[in-house]
Design a protein around this motif. Structure first.
Motif, PDB file in Angstrom:
ATOM      1  N   GLN A  96     -21.815  -2.912   3.010  1.00  0.00           N
ATOM      2  CA  GLN A  96     -21.548  -4.269   2.034  1.00  0.00           C
ATOM      3  C   GLN A  96     -20.494  -3.610   0.943  1.00  0.00           C
ATOM      4  O   GLN A  96     -19.717  -4.331   0.733  1.00  0.00           O
ATOM      5  CB  GLN A  96     -22.645  -4.800   1.393  1.00  0.00           C
ATOM      6  N   ARG A 106     -22.689 -13.548  -0.272  1.00  0.00           N
ATOM      7  CA  ARG A 106     -23.548 -12.834   0.688  1.00  0.00           C
ATOM      8  C   ARG A 106     -24.552 -13.796   1.248  1.00  0.00           C
ATOM      9  O   ARG A 106     -25.198 -13.766   2.416  1.00  0.00           O
ATOM     10  CB  ARG A 106     -24.176 -11.488   0.355  1.00  0.00           C
ATOM     11  N   ASN A 110     -24.584 -13.715   5.263  1.00  0.00           N
ATOM     12  CA  ASN A 110     -25.783 -13.395   5.752  1.00  0.00           C
ATOM     13  C   ASN A 110     -26.645 -14.252   6.630  1.00  0.00           C
ATOM     14  O   ASN A 110     -27.536 -13.697   7.516  1.00  0.00           O
ATOM     15  CB  ASN A 110     -26.690 -12.706   4.760  1.00  0.00           C
TER      16      ASN A 110
END
Length: 457
Positions: A96, A106, A110
């Motif tokens: 990351q 994120r 994700n």
């Protein structure tokens, strides 16, 4: 996975090269007449590059079946590696850290879709190195250009009488997107069915603030012809409702194809509902946000090529990466390994080895601010190393492009040009090839580059 060394030039291509060189020093009138006929046919078919001419060259790049199969297997294997890299990004903080521009995104990134490959549509750009290994230098997993027009252009090219290929048996139809102009649209429809088990009835091609509309008309019309009510919509016009995403007219949208620059939406607060809905898979979104931001970022090649992450790949994959992924690192102070796996201090290494390196902004497109070290002054090189402290850059080993003699329609000249071969992959399978050629070492159609049809002999 295939890792063999392959010749980049076929015998047929060598014959085309000799003919074009001869024409360059004698009468080339008939060749330019054929080029003009091709250019007219391309324009009449409705192909364009952001309103300008679609620069398709009469001279093809001829490759043999063995090389075509090698490139196909290589591209399909890279797409599988991107699945591994995507999952690694979601759970590994060191990975990351290679993507600092997206930290606040994120929670959208994700949310991985269930389907594999994660990347439904991509174009992998590549060059052959001095050892004959095909190297992937960019991944283009957001919304690459040429997904429809390159197949159409190859088919049009095949119908034009061509003095350069007389007596040669060359075929473009072995490429799925040249054999079937609807190949791209059929993949979108298939992706929707695979995700839902239902037939696609409504779709939208999404751009933002009017940017990147090239090929959109082809995509919209293709989806309509496939039976889906389809519109071009700005991302800000999409509404999130209890029954799903809707357009301004209240029409439910089942599938979206994101034809936009992912950099433009990083700070666009008005798009929160749209980003949430795609991440939550309330709509089938192609490609998902991890493809738009992470897998398309040039730092993804650092994930694959950095020894720190090699334990996440099996022995066969590691060998494959060594052959087909150039050494790449995010430009940041610290210790890493060089292409020969020796420990180095990265900034000093970049400064001292510029002749063998390229600097690239990690998330820029169309060759913006790319510096080839051997063609750059030490002062400018150092300036960009300093700039990398403020904006993410990657450093990559320099892969010298091959050269072909080609017609350059914009300048009406026949000259040597640098070239590469790119692979389109739809749904994990090769869809076709593209070859770009340019006087500029950074090859891009938007920078006076041209397109060579790829034909298989």
């Amino acid at each position: 996975m295939t890792i063999a060394t392959m010749p980049a030039v076929s015998e047929a291509d060598a014959r085309i090269e000799r003919r074009l060189r001869e024409l360059a020093i004698c009468d080339s009138g008939s060749t330019w007449e054929a080029q003009d006929e091709l250019s007219r046919a391309i324009a009449e078919a409705g192909m364009h590059f952001e309103g300008g001419a679609y620069p398709v060259c009469l001279r093809p790049l001829a490759i043999d079946c063995c090389l075509a199969n090698h490139l196909s297997a290589t591209a399909e294997a890279v797409v599988k590696l991107l699945d591994v890299a995507a999952e690694l990004y979601c759970c590994n903080e060191d990975v990351q850290d290679l993507f600092p521009a997206y930290k606040h995104l994120r929670h959208w990134i994700n949310c991985l879709p269930k389907h594999r490959p994660i990347v439904t549509i991509c174009r992998l750009d590549g060059l052959f190195d001095s050892n004959g290994h095909y190297k992937i230098i960019e991944t283009n997993t957001e919304s690459p250009g040429g997904v429809i027009q390159n197949g159409l252009a190859a088919e049009v090219w095949s119908r034009i009488p061509n003095p350069l290929t007389h007596g040669l048996s060359l075929d473009v139809s072995k490429q799925p997107f040249a054999k079937d102009p609807n190949c791209f649209v059929r993949e979108l429809v298939s992706a929707y069915y695979a995700a839902t088990g239902s037939e696609l009835r409504s779709a939208a091609v999404i751009n933002f603030r009017g940017r990147y509309t090239n090929e959109v008309d082809w995509i919209v019309n293709g989806l309509r012809d496939a039976g889906a009510k389809t519109a071009l919509l700005d991302a800000s016009a999409i509404k999130r409702t209890p029954r799903g995403l809707t357009g301004p007219d209240g029409q439910l949208i089942q599938l979206v194809y994101n034809k936009l620059d992912p950099r433009d939406i990083i700070e666009a607060g008005e798009l929160r509902d749209y980003l949430d809905a795609c991440a939550s898979q309330e709509v089938v979104s192609i490609n998902p946000w991890i493809s738009q931001w992470i897998l398309s970022d040039k730092a993804i090649l650092a994930v694959l090529s950095d020894d720190r992450f090699s334990s996440n790949f099996n022995a066969e994959q590691i060998e494959f990466i060594a052959r087909h992924v150039p050494w790449t690192r995010l430009v940041t102070a610290g210790v890493t390994t060089d292409p020969d796996r020796r420990r180095i201090e990265l900034i000093g290494y970049i400064r001292e080895n510029k002749a063998n390196l390229v600097l690239k902004p990690s998330n820029a497109t169309r060759g913006e601010h790319v510096l080839v070290g051997r063609l750059t002054s030490s002062e400018v090189w150092q300036e960009h190393i300093n700039r990398a402290a403020r904006n993410p850059y990657v450093v990559q080993e320099y892969v010298r492009p091959g050269e072909v003699t080609a017609l350059h329609p914009p300048s009406r000249s026949i000259k040597k040009m640098a070239y590469g071969i790119d692979c389109y992959v739809f749904g994990g399978r090769l869809a076709g090839f593209q070859s770009r050629a340019s006087f500029d070492p950074v090859m891009n159609v938007g920078r006076s580059g041209i397109l060579l049809p790829v034909a298989i002999d």
